[in-house]
Scaffold this motif. Structure first.
Motif, PDB file in Angstrom:
ATOM      1  N   ASP A 240      50.076  44.520  32.779  1.00 24.14           N
ATOM      2  CA  ASP A 240      49.743  43.225  32.467  1.00 24.14           C
ATOM      3  C   ASP A 240      50.507  42.088  33.300  1.00 24.14           C
TER       4      ASP A 240
ATOM      5  N   LYS B 161      42.338  40.852  32.588  1.00 24.26           N
ATOM      6  CA  LYS B 161      43.177  40.857  31.385  1.00 24.26           C
ATOM      7  C   LYS B 161      42.207  41.197  30.377  1.00 24.26           C
TER       8      LYS B 161
ATOM      9  N   SER C 103      42.567  44.777  28.038  1.00 24.15           N
ATOM     10  CA  SER C 103      42.935  44.791  26.589  1.00 24.15           C
ATOM     11  C   SER C 103      41.881  45.511  25.620  1.00 24.15           C
TER      12      SER C 103
END
Length: 215
Positions: free
Chosen positions: A65, A86, A90
């Protein structure tokens, strides 16, 4: 130059103010919309390197991250490039990632379009302010005490009124024409940067969600 401004009367000062604002906006947008500023040398390289690392590792474990967050800080366009990474990191679906991309894209386009509306407004109102100055000059000519009484007005007052009228008309056009040209050019630059952002983001999205793009 100062004597010309004095001869043009007080209506010239609003024109002078918006000319300074227009010049400042044009210079700032020319600097901001440079390709090297929107896409620095290491920005695209980092984005596609992280994309390839994510594809080569199971579940994208090779990318953290923190790396994605650092990518998002590299340039005005990098949050859009980092958005797909991103979302993939996730575990979001293609539909969720696409919705997030659209929201991020809107904020990116606002950055690219910033102040362009003000520059267009300056190009629009400059001739109107020049026309206003012209009317003020004509009022000074025909509204003098001598003209009202039917007598011949003062030559100095007549000359001053004519100079106010003509100088303001000229200054209004002198400001409006470059401002309009600058707006058209900067609008084209912003659209070009937008197309580049869309293309690079599409490439990353297509790599990270190949199955969803094939459907």
């Amino acid at each position: 130059m100062y004597s010309i401004l004095l001869s043009a009367g007080w209506p010239i000062w609003p024109l002078l103010i918006i000319s300074i604002l227009g010049l400042a906006i044009a210079i700032e947008r020319c600097w901001y919309l440079r390709q090297i500023h929107i896409f620095p040398k290491n920005c695209l390289e980092t984005a596609f390197t992280l994309t390839n690392q994510m594809l080569s590792s199971k579940g994208g474990s090779a990318v953290s991250d923190l790396q994605v967050a650092e990518l998002a800080q590299l340039s005005p366009a990098s949050p859009l490039l980092a958005c797909t990474l991103k979302e993939k990191l996730s575990g979001s679906s293609a539909e969720s990632a696409l919705e997030e991309l659209q929201a991020t894209a809107q904020s990116t386009w606002l950055k690219l379009d910033r102040y362009l509306g003000a520059l267009a407004t300056i190009a629009t109102i400059a001739p109107l302010l020049g026309l206003f100055g012209t009317v003020v000059g004509m009022i000074e000519i025909f509204g003098s005490q001598g003209a009202i009484n039917g007598a011949v007005g003062s030559p100095q007052q007549l000359a001053h009124g004519i100079s106010v009228a003509l100088y303001n008309t000229a200054f209004g056009l002198l400001i409006a024409i470059p401002a309009l040209a600058a707006w058209r050019g900067l609008r084209a630059m912003a659209n070009q940067r937008q197309r580049e952002c869309e293309e690079f983001t599409r490439q990353i999205f297509k790599k990270l969600y190949p199955t969803d793009n094939a459907k």
